[in-house]
Design a protein around this motif. Structure first.
Motif, PDB file in Angstrom:
ATOM      1  N   MET A   1      58.263  36.439  36.276  1.00  0.00           N
ATOM      2  CA  MET A   1      57.437  37.426  35.575  1.00  0.00           C
ATOM      3  C   MET A   1      58.174  37.997  34.358  1.00  0.00           C
ATOM      4  SD  MET A   1      54.372  38.412  35.939  1.00  0.00           S
ATOM      5  CE  MET A   1      53.315  39.609  35.126  1.00  0.00           C
ATOM      6  N   GLN A   2      59.498  38.198  34.493  1.00  0.00           N
ATOM      7  CA  GLN A   2      60.257  38.790  33.400  1.00  0.00           C
ATOM      8  C   GLN A   2      60.213  37.907  32.156  1.00  0.00           C
ATOM      9  OE1 GLN A   2      61.366  41.828  34.315  1.00  0.00           O
ATOM     10  NE2 GLN A   2      61.692  42.197  32.134  1.00  0.00           N
TER      11      GLN A   2
ATOM     12  N   ARG B   1      49.104  39.666  32.042  1.00  0.00           N
ATOM     13  CA  ARG B   1      50.080  40.069  33.067  1.00  0.00           C
ATOM     14  C   ARG B   1      49.470  40.021  34.464  1.00  0.00           C
ATOM     15  NH1 ARG B   1      52.062  43.666  28.927  1.00  0.00           N
ATOM     16  NH2 ARG B   1      50.596  45.303  29.560  1.00  0.00           N
TER      17      ARG B   1
ATOM     18  N   LEU C   1      49.032  36.226  35.403  1.00  0.00           N
ATOM     19  CA  LEU C   1      50.317  35.595  35.711  1.00  0.00           C
ATOM     20  C   LEU C   1      50.897  36.096  37.023  1.00  0.00           C
ATOM     21  CD1 LEU C   1      51.959  35.456  32.188  1.00  0.00           C
ATOM     22  CD2 LEU C   1      51.638  33.515  33.716  1.00  0.00           C
ATOM     23  N   SER C   2      50.747  37.389  37.253  1.00  0.00           N
ATOM     24  CA  SER C   2      51.245  37.948  38.513  1.00  0.00           C
ATOM     25  C   SER C   2      50.601  37.256  39.705  1.00  0.00           C
ATOM     26  CB  SER C   2      50.962  39.458  38.557  1.00  0.00           C
ATOM     27  OG  SER C   2      51.396  39.983  39.786  1.00  0.00           O
TER      28      SER C   2
ATOM     29  N   LEU D   1      51.780  33.450  39.760  1.00  0.00           N
ATOM     30  CA  LEU D   1      53.174  33.301  40.161  1.00  0.00           C
ATOM     31  C   LEU D   1      53.372  33.610  41.641  1.00  0.00           C
ATOM     32  CD1 LEU D   1      54.876  34.808  37.013  1.00  0.00           C
ATOM     33  CD2 LEU D   1      55.223  32.499  37.867  1.00  0.00           C
ATOM     34  N   SER D   2      52.545  34.518  42.165  1.00  0.00           N
ATOM     35  CA  SER D   2      52.672  34.816  43.600  1.00  0.00           C
ATOM     36  C   SER D   2      52.230  33.612  44.423  1.00  0.00           C
ATOM     37  CB  SER D   2      51.855  36.044  43.981  1.00  0.00           C
ATOM     38  OG  SER D   2      50.475  35.778  43.824  1.00  0.00           O
TER      39      SER D   2
END
Length: 847
Positions: A699-700, A721, A724-725, A728-729
């Motif tokens: 995430m960074q 955001r 993507l969160s 990515l999870s």
């Protein structure tokens, strides 16, 4: 690789190999590549140079030269008609019938930049031609003569036989074919008609019959170019005659095939009547039928045996439509473990890799039975897959789902007839694809509905094969219990006393977990099972039950349909079923082995009826609700005639609570009612996948990329955001195994609470800045821990090495038990017959 092959009497220089590059927009010739037998080359866009280069040649050869290159060259160079032309594309299936694809093989280009280089393709045509020449010359004189006699006057082949200096002999062609292909074709077919009307189709079929594949023509090109080949093959090899020919007596002898394939000596009878054999015979003869057999009464073999015979004789595909994934997986696994490799399924229990393997088996002709759900008929992928195979029959399991009078009415069943009709039309067939319908129990009205449906949709008359035989090995009892606690205690007592494979049926999903948890606390190992479970949980639950690692399953009606477990000796209905038909089906899952005595209990109290009616009312769809959906559709089509939205989006448009239970099913049911009434027409599902690869490592890193980009507005950055969160999870857009979630954007929008267009816009921006991509990397799905996966992999690798050493080249017969014992003697203590079968099955599907 160039193959030097010189035919005496044909001088070097008489033939050249040609390929052209054509503008798709204008049809203009952009580039020409030519190579002569003496290796002289020309690569030019100049038509004058091309004319000079081929001057004094007699033959031009190329891949699809007749219907592609010549078509464009004739418009600017009419004199080219004086040249004889040989087409390597049409010769390819004749001389290499086991090939799946007859493309020229541009994937083998020498350099990336040469992908559109016609000179390279002309060289490949030259190599292919000499391979074909060598293959033809290796044929017996009689086979050469058969091909020449069939194809000499067909323009795609005639110049090849002139090049070979061949003409048809004076032999009687029909007699010669019957003699050489005795035992591979029906003796009583009037071959003369096919020689006259379908010479190319007949030649391709005979070519396939010479090889080990024994009729495995599944090339998409052949079927598309000569669609009549499917009907010719059916006539020559798929219609049993009753006049005693060797071929039909062997391939269509039902008891021989029953013994060969399944190991049974006789068919099952019902009250002394051999309905199973009659239904199988009817299917093999090409009839459409409806069979009403009791649960556990052998209906699977009733459609599997004709399907496997069709696969062997005509490479026909039988499509089995079933409402439950558990049925598909269970039946395919059972067939595979019996050494029958021709069955595959495509459903939500499979990972994307497993789905891909299954699709390839169907596409390449290795599969003879395909299990799918009715919903998948709206998939473009499935439609394309079936368009390119010979479809022998559609089998509809749990056929009571057709009727609104049936206990499991499913609106997607009503699309089956339309799909088959469209498929027949697009294939250009003038013959009807037969159907077989199966159900374990059905009211007279349900049977009438099914027969009327297929008569109206496809003009099919379904023969009825019904048994009134009762399951004499089942004992039924109703135990009245005043309280919930007394119900539970009685159930637990029955389970502990019998200590046998047991299914407990409950009415609600929540109850499956509650009762399983209580039993586990009380020392009885039990597993919950319901339709809302994750697909991997379902598979694990099924496998534990089938292997007797777990003896007790607490389930909704989603469990058991088609699960082939013969030793269930106890079925308990903790709650009453929604109908008598459903109860008979569920109870019938006990005692599938007729030699076992099994017990069926209903635990009942008065409040159960109240609960039952509440559940029934919850499943009803009112006229006002249908009108709300109709109003929503009219709103959506004010400015357009069609739209593509998910059921959740339509529900919101109608003002429905999209978080309510079964909202998607209720929307689909309302749409089905409107479609049946002629108000709307539902087309194929529209699947769109936007960027399946995540390039950011975390995430960074993703946030840094977003902050430094000028493409995103503040709102879009916030949306990105959130997206993507979520991704990515999961680490993969494709993680979900849900059948109806092919279009991931809908579900991203639903979960995050955004409009679909905002999600699409943001995802496309993320692709542009390099956060997402259309990934083509291999996906590897590992179930369990890394250590478990590594251990499993190493074990199978060692076992495979052992088998490769044991199994020499050539045809051999092996005893699986002896192979297993040999493995264990070599310290492969983890070996077992099932693992050996898994490896052999994998070898088969990978050729």
């Amino acid at each position: 690789m160039d193959v030097e092959f010189i035919i005496e009497g044909n001088d070097i220089g008489m033939i050249a190999f040609v390929d052209t590059e054509i503008s798709e927009e204008t049809g203009a010739i952009l580039d020409i590549g030519v190579i002569k037998e003496d290796k002289a080359e020309l690569h030019s866009s100049s038509l004058i140079k091309f004319k000079e280069f081929i001057f004094n040649l007699e033959y031009l050869c190329g891949h699809n030269i007749i219907h592609h290159d010549f078509k464009y060259l004739q418009t600017v160079f009419p004199e080219i008609d004086s040249f004889l032309r040989i087409d390597t594309l049409y010769l390819y299936p004749l001389l290499f019938p086991a090939k799946i694809s007859y493309a020229l093989g541009k994937e083998e280009k020498l350099k990336e930049q040469e992908s559109n280089n016609p000179l390279n393709d002309a060289k490949k045509s030259m190599s292919l031609f000499y391979m074909e020449l060598a293959a033809f010359s290796a044929l017996s004189v009689d086979i050469q003569d058969i091909f020449c006699s069939l194809l000499y006057r067909v323009k795609e082949f005639s110049d090849f036989f002139k090049y070979m200096d061949m003409k048809p002999s004076n032999d009687v062609l029909e007699d010669k074919i019957r003699d050489i292909f005795a035992g591979k074709l029906c003796t009583n077919i009037p071959l003369g008609n096919f020689i006259k009307e379908s010479p190319v189709e007949l030649a391709y079929l005979l070519a396939a019959l010479m090889g080990e594949s024994n009729s495995n023509i599944s090339s998409l090109w052949v079927i598309k170019t000569y669609p009549r080949i499917e009907q010719v093959r059916k006539a020559l090899r798929g219609n049993p005659c009753s006049q005693g020919c060797l071929y039909c007596e062997e391939l269509f002898h039902l008891k021989k095939q029953l013994k060969r394939i399944f190991g049974y000596d006789t068919f099952r009878t019902y009250a002394g009547e051999s309905l199973q054999e009659k239904a199988i015979e009817s299917a093999v003869q090409g009839d459409s039928l409806i069979a009403i057999f009791p649960t556990g009464g052998g209906k699977s073999i009733t459609f599997q045996l004709p399907a496997l015979i069709a696969s062997k004789t005509t490479n026909g595909l039988t499509v089995v439509i079933s409402p439950l994934q558990s049925l598909m997986k269970d039946q395919v696994d059972n067939l595979n473990m019996k050494g029958i490799e021709e069955a595959v399924t495509v459903n939500g229990l499979l990972s994307p890799i497993e789905r891909g393997i299954a699709f390839n088996q169907v596409r390449e002709g290795a599969a003879g039975i395909l299990y799918i759900s009715p919903e998948q008929l709206r998939s473009k992928t499935v439609e394309y897959l079936l368009m390119n195979r010979t479809i022998d029959r559609f089998v509809i399991d749990e056929a009571h789902c057709f009727s609104s009078w049936g206990q499991d009415f499913r609106v997607d069943y009503l699309y089956i007839g339309d799909f088959i009709k469209t498929l027949q039309s697009r294939k250009g067939w003038n013959v009807k694809i037969p159907v077989s319908c199966f159900t374990a129990t059905a009211k007279r009205k349900v049977i009438s509905d099914i027969r009327d449906y297929f008569k109206e949709k496809l003009d099919l008359d379904l023969k009825i094969y019904a048994t009134s035989a009762t399951r004499e090995n089942l004992r039924y009892a109703v135990l009245r219990k005043e309280t919930e606690e007394s119900k539970y205690v009685t159930m637990r007592s029955l389970i502990q006393q019998r200590n046998c494979p047991t299914i407990v049926y409950v009415s609600r999903v929540k109850k499956t977990y509650e009762i399983a948890e209580k039993l586990n606390r009380d020392g009885v190992l039990a597993r919950p099972y319901n339709g809302r479970m994750d697909s991997r949980e379902k598979i694990l639950c099924q496998e534990e039950f089938l292997s007797n690692r777990v003896l007790v399953i607490i389930a909704t009606s989603a469990f058991g349909m088609g699960v082939d477990k013969s030793d269930v000796k106890l079925v308990i209905h903790y709650d009453i079923s929604s109908s008598l038909e459903e109860y008979v089906q569920e109870a019938g899952r006990a005692g599938r082995d007729p030699s076992l005595e099994a017990e069926c209990y209903v635990l009942f109290n008065e409040s159960d009826l109240d609960q039952h009616f509440i559940l029934l009312n919850n499943t009803k769809l009112s006229m006002s609700e249908i009108q709300q959906i109709w109003k929503a559709i009219k709103e959506l089509t004010k400015q357009r005639t069609s739209f593509s939205l998910s059921p959740l989006e339509i529900a919101r448009q109608a003002g429905w609570d999209d978080s309510a239970s079964r909202v998607e099913m209720r929307v689909k049911t309302a749409i089905g009612a409107l479609e049946s009434a002629g108000y709307i027409k539902r087309e194929h599902n529209v699947s769109k996948v936007y960027a399946t690869g995540i390039l950011a490592r975390g995430m960074q890193e993703a946030i840094l990329l977003l902050e430094h980009s000028d493409l995103f507005s503040e709102t879009q950055k916030r949306n990105a955001r959130m997206i993507l969160s979520l991704l990515l999870s999961n680490r993969s857009i494709a993680k979900s195994n849900r059948e109806d979630s092919q279009s991931r954007v809908d579900y991203l929008a639903d979960i995050i609470g955004l409009e679909k267009r905002d999600v699409i816009e943001t995802v496309n921006l993320m692709r542009e800045v390099g956060l997402l991509e259309d990934s083509k990397d291999i996906s590897v799905y590992v179930f369990g821990t890394k250590r478990q996966a590594a251990l499993r992999f190493n074990r199978f690798s060692k076992l495979e090495e052992y088998l490769l050493k044991k199994i020499a080249e050539g045809e051999n017969t092996f005893n699986l038990k002896e192979l297993n014992e040999g493995a264990m003697e070599q310290d492969l203590n983890f070996s077992n017959i099932k693992s050996i079968k898994i490896i052999l099955h994998y070898w088969v599907i990978k050729n």
